[in-house]
Design an enzyme around this catalytic site. Structure first.
Site, PDB file in Angstrom:
ATOM      1  N   TYR A 107       0.859  -1.185   0.000  1.00 15.55           N
ATOM      2  CA  TYR A 107       0.000   0.000   0.000  1.00 15.55           C
ATOM      3  C   TYR A 107       0.890   1.228   0.000  1.00 15.55           C
ATOM      4  O   TYR A 107       1.871   1.294   0.751  1.00 15.55           O
ATOM      5  CB  TYR A 107      -0.871   0.004   1.265  1.00 15.55           C
ATOM      6  CG  TYR A 107      -1.596   1.309   1.525  1.00 15.55           C
ATOM      7  CD1 TYR A 107      -2.943   1.465   1.196  1.00 15.55           C
ATOM      8  CD2 TYR A 107      -0.931   2.399   2.101  1.00 15.55           C
ATOM      9  CE1 TYR A 107      -3.600   2.659   1.421  1.00 15.55           C
ATOM     10  CE2 TYR A 107      -1.586   3.610   2.328  1.00 15.55           C
ATOM     11  CZ  TYR A 107      -2.919   3.730   1.988  1.00 15.55           C
ATOM     12  OH  TYR A 107      -3.566   4.918   2.207  1.00 15.55           O
ATOM     13  N   GLU A 131      -3.511   7.465  -3.944  1.00 14.30           N
ATOM     14  CA  GLU A 131      -3.405   6.217  -3.184  1.00 14.30           C
ATOM     15  C   GLU A 131      -3.320   5.027  -4.136  1.00 14.30           C
ATOM     16  O   GLU A 131      -4.060   4.960  -5.113  1.00 14.30           O
ATOM     17  CB  GLU A 131      -4.627   6.062  -2.277  1.00 14.30           C
ATOM     18  CG  GLU A 131      -4.551   4.838  -1.376  1.00 14.30           C
ATOM     19  CD  GLU A 131      -5.843   4.623  -0.599  1.00 14.30           C
ATOM     20  OE1 GLU A 131      -5.907   5.002   0.586  1.00 14.30           O
ATOM     21  OE2 GLU A 131      -6.800   4.077  -1.182  1.00 14.30           O
TER      22      GLU A 131
END
Ligand code: GDP
Ligand code: MN
Length: 388
Positions: free
Chosen positions: A101, A189
């Site tokens: 991530y 993101e």
């Protein structure tokens, strides 16, 4: 402005971030054609402005074009947490060895971009932050200094990125930071940032938010706005240039002039309605110097929500004159043929004149109150009464 996954990936590609090859599709037949062109297994991905699409069944692997067509037919029209799927993104399927991530957000408290990286990707980041915070590496970057090589090394080291992948991950961090700064983003993101079994790192998803106030500098990004997507009431507000935010579960429409007064209005309505379960349905700031036309337009946006059962006008006349507001309210009532209860609190410049104009016209559903608290109590009473 939030971008769809594939739009975010278009920007990723522009800044040199590795993404899978693919194309958008609006019908099952188009999905099949894209799958044929790509060859081999593909992923059919719902394009909606909400996360957790995978869990909701909006992301499906397809072994061949026929299966891609089937999945596309099933996903199109699907409702994912209140968002209807109208568009798909079909991309070449990836083999996944690990899911990381990475994100860049703007930390308003620190007044700096905040970079976050973890090898525990693929799941919601809140879960990682809660259950294994030590695995989530965080680093602020001084915007005047910009991202430096030591930032990248420090972040990769803190997250425990294997040495073999550090170079690729580092290049992705640098590209994403450039994208963040150069497109005036508020959020970039990548979840998951995958590593394939043969060690290639690639962005498999994108979440991208660009600052609305900077869109004039990025006409190409502003053009990505999907006129169809998003809440229809917020869309109407945007088209009409009304400063409006919808709130979930409310039944009292509110309108005030100035963002501060608009927020205080939400507070008093929420307080007055707490005992009986009534809440404000929206934030709406008509701005300073609003004329009759602007008020009528704002009213039109308010009343387009079928859940709204009464409206509270809270206007303090400064630049905005009370008589103009009164004319605006009457114009709106006439034009929209509105019969639901409307409570008006009018104070400040030309307030007396405004109240007199309202009293002279005296539509039966119009209630004038002298104070803000009185007006909030009254509007709650009126919705409560209309329910019975
Ligand atoms: P989200 O659920 O809205 O965050 O959508 P994502 O694009 O992140 O996809 C959700 C999950 O689907 C990912 O975490 C992957 O596990 C899986 N997925 C997506 N694309 C692929 C792919 O190309 N191959 C494989 N094997 N899994 C994928
Ligand atoms: Mn994701």
């Amino acid at each position: 402005m939030d971008l769809l996954e594939y739009q975010g990936k278009q920007l990723f590609a522009r800044f040199g971030l590795p993404v899978s090859e693919g194309a958008p599709a609006g019908t099952a037949a188009e999905a099949r054609a894209v799958a044929e062109q790509l060859g081999g297994p593909v992923v059919v991905k719902a394009q909606v402005l909400v996360g957790g699409r995978g869990k909701a069944g909006g992301i499906k692997l397809a072994a061949d074009p026929a299966e891609a067509e089937q999945h596309a037919a099933a996903i199109l029209g699907m409702d994912i947490r209140g968002h209807t799927v109208r568009q798909l993104w079909i991309e070449r399927a990836s083999d996944i060895a690990s899911e990381y991530y990475f994100s860049i957000t703007f930390d308003r408290g620190a007044k700096q971009p905040l970079l976050m990286l973890t090898t525990e990707g693929g799941v919601e980041i809140e879960t990682v932050a809660e259950q294994s915070p030590e695995k989530l590496a965080r680093l602020h970057v001084d915007p005047l200094m910009g991202l430096q090589p030591f930032h990248v090394r420090r972040l990769c080291f803190a997250a425990g990125i294997p040495a073999a992948e550090a170079k690729q991950v580092g290049a992705i961090i640098e590209g994403a930071y450039r994208a963040f700064i150069e497109t005036d983003a508020m959020l970039v993101e990548i979840n998951p940032l995958i590593v394939t079994p043969d060690g290639v790192v690639r962005a498999l998803d994108s979440k991208y938010t660009v600052d609305d106030n900077a869109l004039y500098r990025h006409p190409d990004i502003a053009g990505m706005r999907d006129a169809e997507s998003g809440d229809p009431q917020e869309r109407l507000a945007r088209e009409r240039g009304v400063n409006f935010v919808k709130l979930d579960g409310g039944d009292i429409g509110t309108l005030a002039n100035g963002a501060g007064l608009a927020m205080s209005t939400l507070d008093v309505v929420a307080a007055a309605g707490e005992a009986t379960g009534h809440r404000p349905a929206n934030f709406l700031d008509v701005g300073g110097g609003a004329d009759a036309e602007a008020i009528a337009t704002a009213m039109e946006v308010l009343l387009s929500d079928p859940n709204v059962r009464a409206v509270l006008f809270n206007v303090f006349g400064g630049i905005t004159r009370g008589d103009e507001v009164a004319h605006g309210i009457l114009t709106a009532l006439e034009r929209l043929d509105a019969t639901l209860p409307i409570v008006v609190r009018l104070d400040g410049t030309n307030a007396e004149e405004g109240r007199r104009i309202l009293a002279d016209a005296a539509p039966p559903n119009l209630h004038v109150e002298a104070t803000m608290l009185g007006a909030a109590a009254r509007v709650v009473e009126l919705v409560e009464g209309s329910a019975a």
